[in-house]
Enzyme design. Structure first.
Site, PDB file in Angstrom:
ATOM      1  N   HIS A 135       0.809  -1.231   0.000  1.00 37.52           N
ATOM      2  CA  HIS A 135       0.000   0.000   0.000  1.00 37.52           C
ATOM      3  C   HIS A 135       0.847   1.288   0.000  1.00 37.52           C
ATOM      4  O   HIS A 135       0.735   2.151   0.855  1.00 37.52           O
ATOM      5  CB  HIS A 135      -1.107   0.008   1.065  1.00 37.52           C
ATOM      6  CG  HIS A 135      -0.735  -0.200   2.506  1.00 37.52           C
ATOM      7  ND1 HIS A 135       0.215   0.534   3.143  1.00 37.52           N
ATOM      8  CD2 HIS A 135      -1.247  -1.049   3.432  1.00 37.52           C
ATOM      9  CE1 HIS A 135       0.278   0.157   4.405  1.00 37.52           C
ATOM     10  NE2 HIS A 135      -0.597  -0.806   4.595  1.00 37.52           N
TER      11      HIS A 135
ATOM     12  N   HIS B 277      -5.312  -9.386  13.854  1.00 32.70           N
ATOM     13  CA  HIS B 277      -5.335  -8.164  13.052  1.00 32.70           C
ATOM     14  C   HIS B 277      -6.116  -8.450  11.776  1.00 32.70           C
ATOM     15  O   HIS B 277      -5.852  -9.442  11.101  1.00 32.70           O
ATOM     16  CB  HIS B 277      -3.882  -7.776  12.748  1.00 32.70           C
ATOM     17  CG  HIS B 277      -3.699  -6.553  11.932  1.00 32.70           C
ATOM     18  ND1 HIS B 277      -4.612  -5.524  11.888  1.00 32.70           N
ATOM     19  CD2 HIS B 277      -2.681  -6.163  11.134  1.00 32.70           C
ATOM     20  CE1 HIS B 277      -4.166  -4.573  11.090  1.00 32.70           C
ATOM     21  NE2 HIS B 277      -3.001  -4.937  10.611  1.00 32.70           N
TER      22      HIS B 277
ATOM     23  N   GLU C 148      -6.289  -6.792   8.911  1.00 34.53           N
ATOM     24  CA  GLU C 148      -5.819  -6.353   7.591  1.00 34.53           C
ATOM     25  C   GLU C 148      -5.622  -7.599   6.718  1.00 34.53           C
ATOM     26  O   GLU C 148      -5.231  -8.665   7.199  1.00 34.53           O
ATOM     27  CB  GLU C 148      -4.518  -5.537   7.711  1.00 34.53           C
ATOM     28  CG  GLU C 148      -4.201  -4.815   6.410  1.00 34.53           C
ATOM     29  CD  GLU C 148      -3.206  -3.659   6.550  1.00 34.53           C
ATOM     30  OE1 GLU C 148      -2.614  -3.486   7.620  1.00 34.53           O
ATOM     31  OE2 GLU C 148      -3.033  -2.938   5.540  1.00 34.53           O
TER      32      GLU C 148
ATOM     33  N   ASP D 249      -3.612  -8.882   4.686  1.00 34.69           N
ATOM     34  CA  ASP D 249      -2.414  -9.721   4.569  1.00 34.69           C
ATOM     35  C   ASP D 249      -2.393 -10.800   5.659  1.00 34.69           C
ATOM     36  O   ASP D 249      -1.637 -11.764   5.561  1.00 34.69           O
ATOM     37  CB  ASP D 249      -1.125  -8.894   4.586  1.00 34.69           C
ATOM     38  CG  ASP D 249      -1.068  -7.860   5.688  1.00 34.69           C
ATOM     39  OD1 ASP D 249      -2.132  -7.407   6.151  1.00 34.69           O
ATOM     40  OD2 ASP D 249       0.053  -7.490   6.085  1.00 34.69           O
TER      41      ASP D 249
ATOM     42  N   HIS E 155      -1.408  -1.195  14.403  1.00 34.37           N
ATOM     43  CA  HIS E 155      -1.635   0.101  13.777  1.00 34.37           C
ATOM     44  C   HIS E 155      -3.053   0.245  13.251  1.00 34.37           C
ATOM     45  O   HIS E 155      -3.351   1.248  12.563  1.00 34.37           O
ATOM     46  CB  HIS E 155      -0.603   0.315  12.634  1.00 34.37           C
ATOM     47  CG  HIS E 155      -0.827  -0.602  11.453  1.00 34.37           C
ATOM     48  ND1 HIS E 155      -1.121  -0.090  10.204  1.00 34.37           N
ATOM     49  CD2 HIS E 155      -0.860  -1.934  11.296  1.00 34.37           C
ATOM     50  CE1 HIS E 155      -1.279  -1.067   9.339  1.00 34.37           C
ATOM     51  NE2 HIS E 155      -1.116  -2.185   9.981  1.00 34.37           N
TER      52      HIS E 155
ATOM     53  N   ASP F  92       1.720  -6.994  13.625  1.00 34.32           N
ATOM     54  CA  ASP F  92       2.611  -6.120  12.850  1.00 34.32           C
ATOM     55  C   ASP F  92       3.712  -5.467  13.699  1.00 34.32           C
ATOM     56  O   ASP F  92       4.714  -4.993  13.151  1.00 34.32           O
ATOM     57  CB  ASP F  92       1.808  -5.002  12.170  1.00 34.32           C
ATOM     58  CG  ASP F  92       1.069  -5.492  10.932  1.00 34.32           C
ATOM     59  OD1 ASP F  92       1.464  -6.518  10.370  1.00 34.32           O
ATOM     60  OD2 ASP F  92       0.099  -4.826  10.536  1.00 34.32           O
TER      61      ASP F  92
ATOM     62  N   TYR G  98      10.163  -0.283   8.372  1.00 34.77           N
ATOM     63  CA  TYR G  98       8.811  -0.726   8.731  1.00 34.77           C
ATOM     64  C   TYR G  98       8.213   0.214   9.785  1.00 34.77           C
ATOM     65  O   TYR G  98       7.060   0.652   9.667  1.00 34.77           O
ATOM     66  CB  TYR G  98       8.854  -2.164   9.260  1.00 34.77           C
ATOM     67  CG  TYR G  98       7.481  -2.775   9.348  1.00 34.77           C
ATOM     68  CD1 TYR G  98       6.946  -3.482   8.280  1.00 34.77           C
ATOM     69  CD2 TYR G  98       6.704  -2.615  10.493  1.00 34.77           C
ATOM     70  CE1 TYR G  98       5.675  -4.019   8.353  1.00 34.77           C
ATOM     71  CE2 TYR G  98       5.435  -3.149  10.568  1.00 34.77           C
ATOM     72  CZ  TYR G  98       4.922  -3.852   9.503  1.00 34.77           C
ATOM     73  OH  TYR G  98       3.650  -4.370   9.561  1.00 34.77           O
TER      74      TYR G  98
ATOM     75  N   HIS H  17       5.423 -10.335  10.165  1.00 37.30           N
ATOM     76  CA  HIS H  17       6.243 -10.165   8.946  1.00 37.30           C
ATOM     77  C   HIS H  17       7.715 -10.265   9.334  1.00 37.30           C
ATOM     78  O   HIS H  17       8.141  -9.659  10.332  1.00 37.30           O
ATOM     79  CB  HIS H  17       6.057  -8.774   8.327  1.00 37.30           C
ATOM     80  CG  HIS H  17       4.672  -8.447   7.884  1.00 37.30           C
ATOM     81  ND1 HIS H  17       4.082  -8.986   6.767  1.00 37.30           N
ATOM     82  CD2 HIS H  17       3.753  -7.594   8.411  1.00 37.30           C
ATOM     83  CE1 HIS H  17       2.863  -8.486   6.625  1.00 37.30           C
ATOM     84  NE2 HIS H  17       2.634  -7.647   7.610  1.00 37.30           N
TER      85      HIS H  17
HETATM   86 FE1  FEO Z   1      -1.380  -4.235   9.139  1.00 38.87          FE
HETATM   87 FE2  FEO Z   1       0.671  -6.746   8.142  1.00 38.87          FE
HETATM   88  O1  FEO Z   1      -0.934  -5.784   8.191  1.00 38.87           O
END
Ligand code: FEO
Length: 402
Positions: free
Chosen positions: A27, A81, A83, A85, A147, A166, A194, A227
């Site tokens: 993004h 989370h 999101e 991903d 986040h 994250d 990051y 990640h």
């Molecule tokens: Fe906020 Fe890795 O997604």
């Protein structure tokens, strides 16, 4: 034989994530080294899946799970989370394994319902709630706006594994799963990048989170992020926590970044003269030409600097588009405790320097000065640029206490 293998993290925890070697855009954040989407299995009396992965990686994900256990034996799924991903494959997994329960924070329950328009009964957990998984238990800690509003940590209490989603993560595709197996310079740069691009706007919340966790018995021996590499050595855990504290505080540092773009080389000459003035005062400086750099790399430089000096030519009565792009992005990231300056060249109208200054001021940046040049800067203008650099460096040293 399963094509993709799971990796044992502790006696009860296995990594069943995927590696996205090709990812270059997250993004709007340029991910030069790809990423991983980490998911984990906890094997106790209950089998627990912590997070899922992006939808295109379904086969790889299922193969890694199947390397440890038949997916249908998963009892619980925790969504730390929402999101995509991490939650992308959640609807599929719920349908496929039919878990006894799915857990998310209360904000996560809402976010998942709004994303997937489903009628799955997700159990909302609050800060400090825990669930038994057999011998061990999982405790949940809400980390709102770190986040996303739904974000939370899950802590496997007995094994002291913190699933931090994250937080403490980095976009780094690597065959090495653990931080102690990765080159330290790479870790440092990618972790900072990051933080700068994902967490910097929420730095005050990061500091509050540290205070909150200090009042708990959370004391991880493993930090399993969503990640990049997993931290399993005390020195690596201390290293990432200390970096987060430093990046969240953003105290003034004796380092400056000069960011500019140029049409015919005039603004570039000014940038180099300003950098020379800064360096003459013994302050570290980096110069970033936006013709060859991405906004997300500029964000990293800004996180690690105490001064942001921005140069833009005037184009059609406006800031140059690449400079407007990076300033818009940086404003959203809300860096703290910066000083700055504005400069640029023009042919006949010359609005850009004033516009850059106004944006820097709107970001709460103390602007030390500005220099404009009509067409090509002459010796006198370049001398004023050097003086501006010297003044920025002196102010920075003052703020740093030397
Ligand atoms: Fe906020 Fe890795 O997604």
């Amino acid at each position: 034989m399963a094509n993709f293998k799971a990796v044992k993290v502790t006696d009860k925890v296995y990594w069943v994530g995927v590696v996205d070697w090709a990812l270059r855009n997250f993004h709007g954040y340029t991910t030069h080294r790809g990423s991983t989407y980490n998911a984990y299995l906890i094997l106790d009396e209950k089998v627990v899946l912590v997070d899922t992965v992006k939808t295109p990686f379904k086969e790889q994900f299922l193969e890694r799970i199947s390397d440890v256990i038949e997916p249908e034996k998963i009892d619980y799924i925790i969504s730390n989370h929402s999101e995509m991903d991490h939650s992308g494959l959640l609807p599929f997994m719920v349908e496929y394994v039919k878990p006894e329960k799915v857990f998310a924070s209360s904000m996560g329950v809402k976010a998942l319902a709004e994303q997937f328009h489903w009628d799955v009964d997700v159990v909302a957990v609050k800060d400090g709630d825990s669930i038994s998984v057999g011998e061990d238990e999982v405790v949940f800690y809400e980390t709102r706006m770190l986040h996303w509003p739904d974000s939370m940590f899950s802590y496997l209490k007995g094994e002291r594994v913190l699933f931090s989603q994250d937080a403490f993560a980095m976009h780094l595709a690597t065959g090495a799963l653990f931080a102690d197996e990765v080159d330290r310079c790479t870790l440092e740069y990618e972790a900072a990048t990051y933080y700068a691009n994902i967490l910097m706007p929420y730095s005050n919340l990061v500091l509050n989170l540290f205070k909150k966790l200090e009042k708990t018995d959370v004391s991880p021996v493993v930090i399993a992020t969503d990640h990049g590499p997993i931290y399993r050595r005390k020195e690596d855990i201390d290293w990432i926590l200390e970096n987060y504290r430093r990046w969240a505080e953003q105290k003034p540092v004796k380092k400056a970044v000069v960011v500019y773009d140029t049409m015919w080389g005039s603004t570039a000459k000014m940038a180099h003269a300003i950098a020379d003035g800064i360096a003459r005062e013994g302050v570290d400086v980096n110069v970033v030409h936006l013709g060859g750099a991405h906004r997300s790399d500029v964000a990293t430089e800004v996180l690690l600097s105490g001064a942001l000096i921005v140069g833009s030519p005037t184009l059609n009565n406006n800031i140059f588009p690449s400079v407007a792009d990076v300033l818009t992005y940086l404003k959203g990231l809300r860096p703290k405790n910066l000083i700055g300056a504005a400069f640029g060249s023009y042919g006949w109208s010359g609005e850009s320097v004033k516009q850059v200054r106004e944006i820097l001021e709107s970001m709460g940046i103390e602007v030390v000065g500005e220099v404009s040049s009509k067409y090509v800067p002459d010796g006198e203008v370049l001398s004023r640029c050097r003086e501006l650099g010297v003044n920025v460096a002196k102010r920075l040293k003052e703020l740093c206490g030397n």
